[in-house]
Design a protein around this motif. Structure first.
Motif, PDB file in Angstrom:
ATOM      1  N   GLN A   1      -5.808   1.603  11.109  1.00 39.38           N
ATOM      2  CA  GLN A   1      -5.829   0.191  10.706  1.00 39.38           C
ATOM      3  C   GLN A   1      -4.588  -0.527  11.240  1.00 39.38           C
ATOM      4  OE1 GLN A   1      -6.282   0.005   6.430  1.00 39.38           O
ATOM      5  NE2 GLN A   1      -8.478   0.478   6.493  1.00 39.38           N
TER       6      GLN A   1
ATOM      7  N   GLN B   1       0.821  -1.223   0.000  1.00 38.95           N
ATOM      8  CA  GLN B   1       0.000   0.000   0.000  1.00 38.95           C
ATOM      9  C   GLN B   1       0.850   1.266   0.000  1.00 38.95           C
ATOM     10  OE1 GLN B   1      -0.738  -2.754   1.362  1.00 38.95           O
ATOM     11  NE2 GLN B   1      -2.928  -3.078   1.329  1.00 38.95           N
TER      12      GLN B   1
ATOM     13  N   ILE C   1       0.596 -10.576   7.678  1.00 37.09           N
ATOM     14  CA  ILE C   1       1.026  -9.225   7.256  1.00 37.09           C
ATOM     15  C   ILE C   1      -0.105  -8.420   6.595  1.00 37.09           C
ATOM     16  CG2 ILE C   1       3.476  -9.724   7.097  1.00 37.09           C
ATOM     17  CD1 ILE C   1       3.042 -10.079   3.990  1.00 37.09           C
TER      18      ILE C   1
ATOM     19  N   ARG D   1      -3.754   0.587   5.530  1.00 37.97           N
ATOM     20  CA  ARG D   1      -3.677   1.774   4.665  1.00 37.97           C
ATOM     21  C   ARG D   1      -3.840   3.068   5.453  1.00 37.97           C
ATOM     22  NH1 ARG D   1      -6.083   3.802  -0.220  1.00 37.97           N
ATOM     23  NH2 ARG D   1      -8.112   3.604   0.763  1.00 37.97           N
TER      24      ARG D   1
ATOM     25  N   ASP E   1       7.018  -6.083   5.351  1.00 37.36           N
ATOM     26  CA  ASP E   1       7.151  -6.807   4.083  1.00 37.36           C
ATOM     27  C   ASP E   1       6.984  -5.832   2.926  1.00 37.36           C
ATOM     28  OD1 ASP E   1       7.049  -9.410   2.434  1.00 37.36           O
ATOM     29  OD2 ASP E   1       5.283  -8.296   1.749  1.00 37.36           O
TER      30      ASP E   1
ATOM     31  N   LYS F   1     -16.765  -4.513   5.388  1.00 37.29           N
ATOM     32  CA  LYS F   1     -17.201  -3.117   5.195  1.00 37.29           C
ATOM     33  C   LYS F   1     -17.626  -2.791   3.768  1.00 37.29           C
ATOM     34  CE  LYS F   1     -12.440  -1.473   4.712  1.00 37.29           C
ATOM     35  NZ  LYS F   1     -11.365  -0.708   5.332  1.00 37.29           N
ATOM     36  N   TYR F   2     -17.418  -3.684   2.833  1.00 38.22           N
ATOM     37  CA  TYR F   2     -17.773  -3.390   1.445  1.00 38.22           C
ATOM     38  C   TYR F   2     -19.157  -3.941   1.125  1.00 38.22           C
ATOM     39  CZ  TYR F   2     -12.639  -3.204   1.371  1.00 38.22           C
ATOM     40  OH  TYR F   2     -11.327  -2.959   1.673  1.00 38.22           O
TER      41      TYR F   2
ATOM     42  N   SER G   1       7.895 -16.128  -2.326  1.00 37.71           N
ATOM     43  CA  SER G   1       6.491 -15.750  -2.251  1.00 37.71           C
ATOM     44  C   SER G   1       5.804 -16.484  -3.390  1.00 37.71           C
ATOM     45  CB  SER G   1       6.342 -14.232  -2.402  1.00 37.71           C
ATOM     46  OG  SER G   1       4.985 -13.871  -2.236  1.00 37.71           O
TER      47      SER G   1
ATOM     48  N   ASN H   1      -4.868  -3.669  13.677  1.00 37.55           N
ATOM     49  CA  ASN H   1      -4.310  -4.964  13.278  1.00 37.55           C
ATOM     50  C   ASN H   1      -3.360  -5.495  14.349  1.00 37.55           C
ATOM     51  OD1 ASN H   1      -5.772  -4.725  10.933  1.00 37.55           O
ATOM     52  ND2 ASN H   1      -4.050  -3.973   9.709  1.00 37.55           N
TER      53      ASN H   1
ATOM     54  N   LEU I   1      -6.675 -10.348   4.860  1.00 30.37           N
ATOM     55  CA  LEU I   1      -8.050  -9.830   4.930  1.00 30.37           C
ATOM     56  C   LEU I   1      -8.760  -9.975   3.583  1.00 30.37           C
ATOM     57  CD1 LEU I   1      -7.285  -6.637   7.064  1.00 30.37           C
ATOM     58  CD2 LEU I   1      -8.291  -8.808   7.835  1.00 30.37           C
TER      59      LEU I   1
ATOM     60  N   GLY J   1      -2.137  -5.396   5.101  1.00 29.12           N
ATOM     61  CA  GLY J   1      -1.694  -4.153   4.482  1.00 29.12           C
ATOM     62  C   GLY J   1      -2.503  -2.988   5.003  1.00 29.12           C
TER      63      GLY J   1
ATOM     64  N   GLU K   1      -4.476 -12.454  -6.275  1.00 29.62           N
ATOM     65  CA  GLU K   1      -3.972 -11.399  -5.385  1.00 29.62           C
ATOM     66  C   GLU K   1      -5.044 -10.360  -5.069  1.00 29.62           C
ATOM     67  OE1 GLU K   1      -1.163 -11.860  -4.129  1.00 29.62           O
ATOM     68  OE2 GLU K   1      -0.100 -13.149  -5.543  1.00 29.62           O
TER      69      GLU K   1
HETATM   70  N1  LIG Z   1       2.873 -11.493  -4.545  1.00 27.53           N
HETATM   71  C1  LIG Z   1       3.176 -11.093  -3.326  1.00 27.53           C
HETATM   72  O1  LIG Z   1       4.214 -11.417  -2.806  1.00 27.53           O
HETATM   73  C2  LIG Z   1       2.181 -10.241  -2.586  1.00 27.53           C
HETATM   74  C3  LIG Z   1       0.922 -10.024  -3.128  1.00 27.53           C
HETATM   75  C4  LIG Z   1      -0.016  -9.338  -2.378  1.00 27.53           C
HETATM   76  C5  LIG Z   1       0.321  -8.844  -1.127  1.00 27.53           C
HETATM   77  N2  LIG Z   1       1.573  -9.033  -0.630  1.00 27.53           N
HETATM   78  C6  LIG Z   1       1.961  -8.510   0.693  1.00 27.53           C
HETATM   79  O2  LIG Z   1       0.932  -8.791   1.621  1.00 27.53           O
HETATM   80  C7  LIG Z   1       0.481  -7.588   2.245  1.00 27.53           C
HETATM   81  C8  LIG Z   1      -0.960  -7.732   2.645  1.00 27.53           C
HETATM   82  O3  LIG Z   1      -1.801  -8.094   1.584  1.00 27.53           O
HETATM   83  P1  LIG Z   1      -2.796  -7.076   0.908  1.00 27.53           P
HETATM   84  O4  LIG Z   1      -2.485  -5.710   1.380  1.00 27.53           O
HETATM   85  O5  LIG Z   1      -2.767  -7.365  -0.547  1.00 27.53           O
HETATM   86  O6  LIG Z   1      -4.216  -7.538   1.427  1.00 27.53           O
HETATM   87  P2  LIG Z   1      -4.947  -7.455   2.842  1.00 27.53           P
HETATM   88  O7  LIG Z   1      -3.979  -7.206   3.924  1.00 27.53           O
HETATM   89  O8  LIG Z   1      -5.798  -8.657   2.892  1.00 27.53           O
HETATM   90  O9  LIG Z   1      -5.940  -6.218   2.643  1.00 27.53           O
HETATM   91  C9  LIG Z   1      -5.511  -4.898   2.768  1.00 27.53           C
HETATM   92  C10 LIG Z   1      -6.739  -3.987   2.840  1.00 27.53           C
HETATM   93  O10 LIG Z   1      -7.538  -4.362   3.941  1.00 27.53           O
HETATM   94  C11 LIG Z   1      -8.131  -3.215   4.532  1.00 27.53           C
HETATM   95  N3  LIG Z   1      -7.721  -3.188   5.948  1.00 27.53           N
HETATM   96  C12 LIG Z   1      -6.463  -3.317   6.460  1.00 27.53           C
HETATM   97  N4  LIG Z   1      -6.521  -3.267   7.804  1.00 27.53           N
HETATM   98  C13 LIG Z   1      -7.813  -3.085   8.142  1.00 27.53           C
HETATM   99  C14 LIG Z   1      -8.509  -2.949   9.368  1.00 27.53           C
HETATM  100  N5  LIG Z   1      -7.892  -3.004  10.552  1.00 27.53           N
HETATM  101  N6  LIG Z   1      -9.859  -2.777   9.343  1.00 27.53           N
HETATM  102  C15 LIG Z   1     -10.519  -2.715   8.166  1.00 27.53           C
HETATM  103  N7  LIG Z   1      -9.919  -2.836   6.968  1.00 27.53           N
HETATM  104  C16 LIG Z   1      -8.584  -3.024   6.967  1.00 27.53           C
HETATM  105  C17 LIG Z   1      -7.658  -2.011   3.753  1.00 27.53           C
HETATM  106  O11 LIG Z   1      -8.678  -1.762   2.799  1.00 27.53           O
HETATM  107  P3  LIG Z   1      -9.183  -0.253   2.471  1.00 27.53           P
HETATM  108  O12 LIG Z   1      -8.067   0.300   1.676  1.00 27.53           O
HETATM  109  O13 LIG Z   1     -10.434  -0.484   1.670  1.00 27.53           O
HETATM  110  O14 LIG Z   1      -9.388   0.408   3.795  1.00 27.53           O
HETATM  111  C18 LIG Z   1      -6.396  -2.525   3.085  1.00 27.53           C
HETATM  112  O15 LIG Z   1      -6.092  -1.836   1.905  1.00 27.53           O
HETATM  113  C19 LIG Z   1       0.793  -6.513   1.185  1.00 27.53           C
HETATM  114  O16 LIG Z   1       0.845  -5.216   1.716  1.00 27.53           O
HETATM  115  C20 LIG Z   1       2.143  -7.000   0.686  1.00 27.53           C
HETATM  116  O17 LIG Z   1       3.161  -6.628   1.599  1.00 27.53           O
HETATM  117  C21 LIG Z   1       2.498  -9.740  -1.331  1.00 27.53           C
END
Ligand SMILES: NC(=O)c1ccc[n+]([C@@H]2O[C@H](COP(=O)([O-])OP(=O)(O)OC[C@H]3O[C@@H](n4cnc5c(N)ncnc54)[C@H](OP(=O)(O)O)[C@@H]3O)[C@@H](O)[C@H]2O)c1
Length: 331
Positions: A294, A22, A286, A290, A51, A212-213, A153, A298, A204, A288, A238
């Motif tokens: 949050q 993010q 981990i 934003r 990460d 929330k969506y 990964s 978390n 998440l 993400g 993803e």
């Molecule tokens: N290929 C890879 O290696 C790869 C791919 C994907 C991710 N990643 C890593 O994994 C991390 C996490 O995955 P992700 O960010 O894709 O997905 P995630 O953590 O499942 O979802 C992130 C989203 O969840 C919402 N959120 C976060 N904390 C919250 C809370 N406490 N309450 C309510 N909503 C919350 C936010 O949405 P809103 O923006 O709508 O508020 C945020 O943008 C990434 O940042 C990255 O470091 C790696």
């Protein structure tokens, strides 16, 4: 904050880490000030694992982490980055020792360190996992002092199992959450036996599990939740864990009802993280964040009570009834 270790790594992980995609790009706009405030909220809440990847904002995420950590006495933060996705075209023949050196040198500069703590191959083409040279060259980077440790990964459980058969692999990063349950039985026990860290990403389901969506929620044009719903830019798994959006919204509503029924003062997002923390074999989760709030929420999930058996059973049912058919055999 609880910390966990894995035999193949000398450092410990805070059980909640900070996903830093993010802070780079692809999730709408996050300003530099906002990014630094998020990192600070994470750190002050006990998070000690960040990460990132060399391609998140083309290095912006790594540079912001450097800016945040520089000049502060922030001991004990481990930064994991990733390499491979700078290759254009992103094909297996780009995974060469020369490119490994060039990619890690750029990350060392972006992060301002001589030796990177942990470098993960960033979802390479499947063939890359099957080549002995991949692991030999990663060992070369270790012997040259460019990196301290390496991991992968992965997109699929099969890729994780292949990587786990190589003794130098210290960590597996994989999508695992209440809407992506196959790794629980297929990957986590093998990783635990091998002493390999499991880094749970997309915990998440890109925010779906917060509940929330709605079906009318919109995301910014430069947010992958707008532009990658069909997998046009990268693996569709993803984005919302590969669950069709409307299906995910419905299942997330049932998830919220299920976790609220336990009567714990916590949000559905926090319960989704707590559920994941309690799965045997998880080393760190981990999300993400934003926003700073949050990040704090978390981190707080790590201190909340576990889910009771009835709630955990209901989560298994929701997965079987709504989600499994869309994701289980694919990844
Ligand atoms: N290929 C890879 O290696 C790869 C791919 C994907 C991710 N990643 C890593 O994994 C991390 C996490 O995955 P992700 O960010 O894709 O997905 P995630 O953590 O499942 O979802 C992130 C989203 O969840 C919402 N959120 C976060 N904390 C919250 C809370 N406490 N309450 C309510 N909503 C919350 C936010 O949405 P809103 O923006 O709508 O508020 C945020 O943008 C990434 O940042 C990255 O470091 C790696």
């Amino acid at each position: 904050m609880e910390t966990r270790t894995a035999q193949r790594l000398p450092f410990s992980f805070s059980v909640i880490g900070q996903g830093c995609w993010q802070l780079g790009a692809d999730w709408g706009d996050v300003t530099q000030d906002a990014a630094l405030t998020i990192l600070d909220a994470a750190y002050e809440s006990g998070i000690r694992f960040f990460d990132t990847a060399d391609v998140y904002g083309d290095g912006r995420s790594e540079q912001l982490i450097r800016t945040y950590l520089q000049g502060r006495s922030h001991h004990g933060v481990t930064v994991a980055t990733k390499m491979g996705r700078r290759a254009n075209p992103h094909t297996g023949d780009q995974y060469t020792l020369d490119n490994f050196r060039a990619w890690t040198d750029r990350s060392r500069e972006n992060l301002g360190v001589d030796t990177l703590d942990l470098v993960q191959l960033h979802c390479p083409p499947t063939e890359v996992y099957h080549r002995a040279s991949t692991y030999e060259w990663l060992d070369t980077l270790v012997s040259e002092g460019r990196i301290a440790h390496y991991g992968v990964s992965v997109e699929t459980c099969a890729e994780a199992l292949e990587a786990l058969s190589h003794p130098g692999v210290a960590s597996i990063q994989i999508i695992v959450n209440a809407f992506r349950q196959k790794p629980l039985s297929q990957v986590l026990p093998v990783a635990a036996d091998a002493g390999v860290a499991v880094i749970a990403r997309v915990p998440l389901a890109s925010g779906l599990l917060s509940g929330k969506y709605t079906t009318t929620t919109t995301f910014a044009d430069n947010d992958h939740r707008s532009f990658n719903r069909d997998g046009g830019a990268f693996d569709v798994g993803e984005t919302f864990s590969g669950v069709p959006y409307e299906v995910g919204v419905l299942a997330a509503a049932e998830f919220s009802v299920a976790v609220n029924a336990q009567g714990i003062e916590a949000s559905p997002a926090q319960r989704a993280l707590r559920w994941l923390i309690d799965q045997p074999g998880i080393t760190t989760v981990i999300p993400g964040a934003r926003t700073p709030d949050q990040a704090r929420a978390n981190a707080a999930a790590a201190g909340q009570p576990a889910l009771d058996d009835a709630t955990a059973q209901r989560i298994t049912e929701i997965y079987s009834q709504h989600i499994s058919e869309h994701v289980h055999d694919r990844w």
